[in-house]
Design an enzyme around this catalytic site. Structure first.
Site, PDB file in Angstrom:
ATOM      1  N   SER A 148       0.444  -1.317  -0.048  1.00  0.00           N
ATOM      2  CA  SER A 148      -0.139  -0.100   0.028  1.00  0.00           C
ATOM      3  C   SER A 148       0.340   1.141   0.240  1.00  0.00           C
ATOM      4  CB  SER A 148      -0.746  -0.117   0.991  1.00  0.00           C
ATOM      5  OG  SER A 148      -1.201   1.607   1.640  1.00  0.00           O
ATOM      6  N   TYR A 162      -1.880  -0.975  10.465  1.00  0.00           N
ATOM      7  CA  TYR A 162      -2.178  -1.012   8.757  1.00  0.00           C
ATOM      8  C   TYR A 162      -0.434  -0.232   7.881  1.00  0.00           C
ATOM      9  CZ  TYR A 162      -3.581  -1.134   3.792  1.00  0.00           C
ATOM     10  OH  TYR A 162      -3.751  -1.153   3.219  1.00  0.00           O
TER      11      TYR A 162
END
Length: 262
Positions: A148, A162
């Site tokens: 990501s 995350y």
């Protein structure tokens, strides 16, 4: 040079985790369209079956929960009972958790780190023999980790685990690549930006507003994601090893910062 077949995946066998929806399904659709036989895995059997039914006979549901090492090994054993080799593994299954720093819980740390970092490593380990069987000097097997841009830059939300997990997976991609290249297995990663999905509800529900901050002035499309994955999985990407391709419309690498001049 035969460029007509450069991006084809005819005869290749692929496994995509988290492949029943979102970015995973975009990749599955692209692989099937290029001729691959694709196993779709997620913990929700019904979603896997729906995706397989929608994409045709070359898409096969193989539901498993890979949030534990035991689950990773169970998926690998199930696949090994069906196939003698694996050419392409896409480690896409992931989780996110957002909560203020003061109250961020241990379960929000463990769930995300386990699925986003631990599972890609241990699933690849469990599938190592099948990937070795699929790889050769002329046509290496491929492992593609879905990371990501949140592993490359900060977002405005308090998604501590995350951020940490995606940064870790980008670096783990390099370390795995350094080891597995000797077995004719190329490891790479894709770092998506704003794509409409259940995980990225902002892009899904407020795409026009999100687009304003992106240099390309739009969110990512299915073709943007599928095209990048096909490139890495196909002959076209055989010389790319250990790298992360950022697919975000320029947000990380082509976005100007604000002035600090008084």
């Amino acid at each position: 040079m035969d460029t007509n077949s450069l991006f084809r995946l005819d005869g290749r066998i692929a496994l995509v985790t988290g492949g029943s929806r979102g970015i995973g399904r975009m990749i599955v659709s692209g692989f099937v369209a290029q001729g691959a036989k694709v196993y779709v895995s997620s913990r929700k059997a019904e979603a896997c079956e729906e995706t397989a039914a929608a994409l045709g006979e070359n898409c096969i549901a193989l539901p498993h929960d890979i949030s534990t090492v035991e689950g990773c090994r169970a998926l690998a054993e199930d696949l090994a009972a069906r196939e003698a080799r694996l050419d392409i593994l896409v480690n896409n299954a992931g989780a996110a958790w957002g909560e203020p720093f003061e109250t961020f819980p241990e379960k929000g740390w463990d769930k995300v780190m386990d699925l986003n970092v631990k599972s890609p490593f241990f699933l690849t380990q469990a599938l190592h023999a099948l990937l070795k069987a699929g790889g050769s000097a002329e046509r290496p097997a491929k492992v593609i980790n879905i990371t990501s841009i949140d592993g490359q830059r900060l977002n405005p939300w308090e998604t501590y685990s995350y951020h940490a997990s995606k940064s870790a997976l980008i670096y783990l991609t390099k370390r795995m690549a350094a080891r597995l290249v000797r077995d004719h297995i190329n490891v790479t990663s894709i770092a998506p930006g704003a794509f409409a999905s259940d995980m990225n509800k902002a892009a899904r529900d407020h795409g026009d507003a999100v687009s304003k901050a992106i240099p390309a002035k739009r969110i990512g499309s299915d073709e943007d994601m599928a095209g990048t994955a096909i490139y890495l999985a196909s002959r076209a990407g055989d010389y790319v090893i250990g790298d992360t391709i950022t697919v975000d419309g320029g947000l990380v690498n082509a976005s100007l910062g604000g002035s600090i001049d008084g």
